[in-house]
Design a protein around this motif. Structure first.
Motif, mmCIF file in Angstrom:
data_model
loop_
_atom_site.group_PDB
_atom_site.id
_atom_site.type_symbol
_atom_site.label_atom_id
_atom_site.label_comp_id
_atom_site.label_asym_id
_atom_site.label_seq_id
_atom_site.Cartn_x
_atom_site.Cartn_y
_atom_site.Cartn_z
ATOM 1 N N TYR A 183 -3.611 2.478 -2.760
ATOM 2 C CA TYR A 183 -2.902 3.749 -2.653
ATOM 3 C C TYR A 183 -3.923 4.862 -2.417
ATOM 4 O O TYR A 183 -4.782 5.116 -3.257
ATOM 5 C CB TYR A 183 -2.066 4.012 -3.911
ATOM 6 N N HIS A 214 0.814 -1.215 0.000
ATOM 7 C CA HIS A 214 0.000 0.000 0.000
ATOM 8 C C HIS A 214 0.853 1.272 0.000
ATOM 9 O O HIS A 214 2.074 1.213 0.102
ATOM 10 C CB HIS A 214 -0.976 0.006 1.178
ATOM 11 N N GLY A 215 0.154 2.395 -0.152
ATOM 12 C CA GLY A 215 0.884 3.639 -0.254
ATOM 13 C C GLY A 215 0.016 4.862 -0.071
ATOM 14 O O GLY A 215 -1.221 4.776 0.040
ATOM 15 N N LEU A 242 0.569 1.928 5.334
ATOM 16 C CA LEU A 242 0.966 2.511 4.044
ATOM 17 C C LEU A 242 2.476 2.652 3.992
ATOM 18 O O LEU A 242 3.056 3.628 4.486
ATOM 19 C CB LEU A 242 0.280 3.870 3.858
ATOM 20 N N PHE A 275 -6.204 2.828 -6.705
ATOM 21 C CA PHE A 275 -5.965 4.214 -6.291
ATOM 22 C C PHE A 275 -7.276 4.818 -5.799
ATOM 23 O O PHE A 275 -8.262 4.872 -6.537
ATOM 24 C CB PHE A 275 -5.415 5.040 -7.444
ATOM 25 N N ASN A 287 4.589 2.761 1.206
ATOM 26 C CA ASN A 287 5.167 3.550 0.120
ATOM 27 C C ASN A 287 4.548 4.944 0.134
ATOM 28 O O ASN A 287 3.333 5.082 0.002
ATOM 29 C CB ASN A 287 4.911 2.861 -1.220
ATOM 30 N N ARG A 288 5.402 5.983 0.249
ATOM 31 C CA ARG A 288 4.870 7.333 0.476
ATOM 32 C C ARG A 288 5.476 8.345 -0.492
ATOM 33 O O ARG A 288 6.699 8.396 -0.672
ATOM 34 C CB ARG A 288 5.139 7.769 1.915
ATOM 35 N N VAL A 325 -3.693 -2.899 -8.576
ATOM 36 C CA VAL A 325 -3.386 -1.727 -7.753
ATOM 37 C C VAL A 325 -4.594 -0.792 -7.801
ATOM 38 O O VAL A 325 -5.131 -0.483 -8.862
ATOM 39 C CB VAL A 325 -2.119 -1.012 -8.247
#
Length: 518
Positions: free
Chosen positions: A304, A27-28, A321, A270, A323-324, A268
């Motif tokens: 994300y 996640h991100g 999360l 968003f 990945n940022r 993925v």
């Protein structure tokens, strides 16, 4: 500059920044103030995922993400800036390119209709969607229990309305079995249903329902399809928007098998304007969101969240999360200052970078980036120039959208609604049968009463005739001048009187039955 194992994000002060595909399901977050480049970053990521063979689902809030389906153009006003950025970050091989796309729309206007059934949505999400209080949510749960017991399919809002009418009719019985079910609570839910219908919810509920597998398609070149939800109109109903996306996540979680950590994600997702998911959400719903986000990565799904302010995301969810990408924030208000401090504290420290200061200084297209590395640890935060997208920046024309829609891999599978027999039809048929049975029973009762009345009249008339004949016989014996002819005449008169009484009784019975039947 993408490779088989990673996606190029941009050039940081310490070197290229990459998203490792095997960690993309952790996640991100993409955050930043309006106009700082979040949408362009999202578009570039979606392109790279697609090129790596990973399907993507993205909500197009402003209508410009749809441009991902078309290659960019040298005549675009941003062409010089894009090419300059590509050279500046050493993005070798950068050129304009399109991406395979499928358009979706809850209203069926700018893409394939997206539908689910009331049963699949469930009482928890429906309660959130209709803003029900705790008591009303309890009544809705009881309604779903009743539907299960009676074998009723809840496909659309008409089915749910019919079920609620049934609950109101059986309120006393349901109260004795499950607790208080008041007609007032049922009425409140019905009013909320009408409001939901006016917001377009009636188009969302029905069949054919969306099949999750249709979001996971790959084209003949091995590229993942980018599924684009037209959300510009949907944003006028923010709870419908947020509830739909949460439902979609829940369906992915429930339907897809456990796969653990894959070399690349299966999908993925968003979630733009992510703050809408958490606004006014009750504790039970927040717990469900946190559970889905925590566990769905084992299904090969990366989620994300895209939002203006990182503190819009609850801590339990933000902790998932890994990945940022943080674009600029502005310190105009105390809340903004808290957001800057909170964002700075979430990154792995880079001794060469003052994160709090950098967040307020970032230019458009710049971001602070920290990605999970192959060993699962986050990389030190780097100030990064984000790569330019290869597809169009901006919306499609209606003609372009229609052409892409015409070659959709799902064709016309969802375009025509189907209305099969479900709760509304079944309950209506049962009501008609019950009404017919009641009318037949009432008619039988009226006929039986009329017959009994006729029998009583006839019995009284025969008794009267017998008494009259006996009286005449006594008088004839006492007075021999009374002849047999007179006796016969009196007998005929008595018979007419009896017949008239019976006829009047019949008419009264028939008329009474008619008036009772009205």
């Amino acid at each position: 500059m993408d490779d088989a194992a990673s996606i190029f994000i941009g050039l940081g002060e310490g070197g290229p920044q990459r998203l490792v595909l095997s960690r993309a399901n952790r996640h991100g977050l993409i955050a930043g103030a309006t106009g700082t480049g979040k949408t362009v970053t999202l578009q570039g990521l979606a392109e790279s995922f697609s090129a790596a063979g990973v399907p993507v689902f993205v909500a197009d809030v402003k209508g410009d993400v749809a441009g991902i389906a078309m290659a960019g153009s040298p005549t675009h006003k941003a062409h010089e800036a894009l090419t300059q950025r590509a050279r500046e970050i050493g993005y070798s091989g950068w050129s304009y390119a399109d991406n395979p796309a499928v358009f979706w729309d809850l209203y069926g206007e700018q893409g394939h209709p997206v539908r689910t059934t009331v049963s699949e949505m469930g009482p928890l999400l429906l309660s959130r969607l209709m803003n029900l209080n705790e008591t009303q949510e309890g009544v809705l749960n009881i309604a779903f229990r009743l539907a299960d017991e009676d074998g009723l399919l809840l496909l659309n809002l008409e089915d749910l309305q019919a079920l609620l009418v049934r609950c109101a009719e059986k309120a006393s019985e349901l109260t004795a079995r499950y607790g208080n079910v008041s007609k007032a609570s049922v009425g409140a839910i019905q009013r909320q249903l009408l409001q939901l219908e006016s917001q377009g919810g009636d188009r969302f509920f029905g069949e054919p329902a969306l099949e999750i597998g249709d979001l996971l398609k790959i084209d003949e070149q091995g590229r993942g399809y980018v599924n684009i939800l037209a959300a510009d109109k949907l944003m006028a109903s923010p709870k419908l928007y947020a509830t739909f996306l949460l439902w979609l996540l829940s369906e992915l979680f429930e339907e897809l098998p456990e796969v653990g950590d894959l070399p690349k994600p299966k999908l993925v997702f968003f979630f733009d304007e992510a703050h809408l998911l958490f606004e006014d959400a009750p504790k039970a719903l927040q717990d469900k969101i946190e559970q889905v986000v925590r566990l769905i990565r084992s299904k090969g799904i990366g989620v994300y969240f895209v939002t203006q302010n990182p503190i819009d995301i609850p801590e339990d969810v933000a902790g998932q999360l890994g990945n940022r990408i943080q674009h600029a924030l502005r310190a105009y208000t105390p809340r903004d200052q808290r957001a800057i401090k909170a964002a700075a504290e979430t990154f792995r420290i880079n001794p060469k970078l003052d994160v709090e200061t950098a967040i307020t200084e970032l230019k458009v297209g710049e971001a602070l980036v920290s990605m999970l590395q192959e060993d699962g640890a986050p990389s030190p935060v780097e100030r990064t120039l984000v790569k330019p997208p290869r597809s169009r920046l901006g919306p499609l024309t209606a003609k372009e959208r229609a052409i892409i829609q015409s070659i959709s891999p799902v064709e016309a599978k969802y375009d025509q609604a189907v209305d099969r027999e479900s709760a509304e039809e079944i309950l209506k048929a049962r009501g008609e049968e019950a009404a017919a049975a009641a009318a037949a029973a009432e008619a039988r009762e009226a006929e039986e009463k009329a017959a009994a009345e006729r029998a009583k009249v006839e019995a009284r008339a025969r008794a009267q005739e017998a008494r009259e004949r006996a009286r005449l016989e006594r008088e004839r014996r006492a007075n021999p001048s009374i002849g047999d002819a007179m006796v016969r005449q009196v007998g005929k008169s008595l018979q007419r009187q009896v017949a008239n009484k019976v006829a009047r009784s019949l008419v009264r019975g028939l008329l009474g039955g008619l008036f009772r039947g009205r």
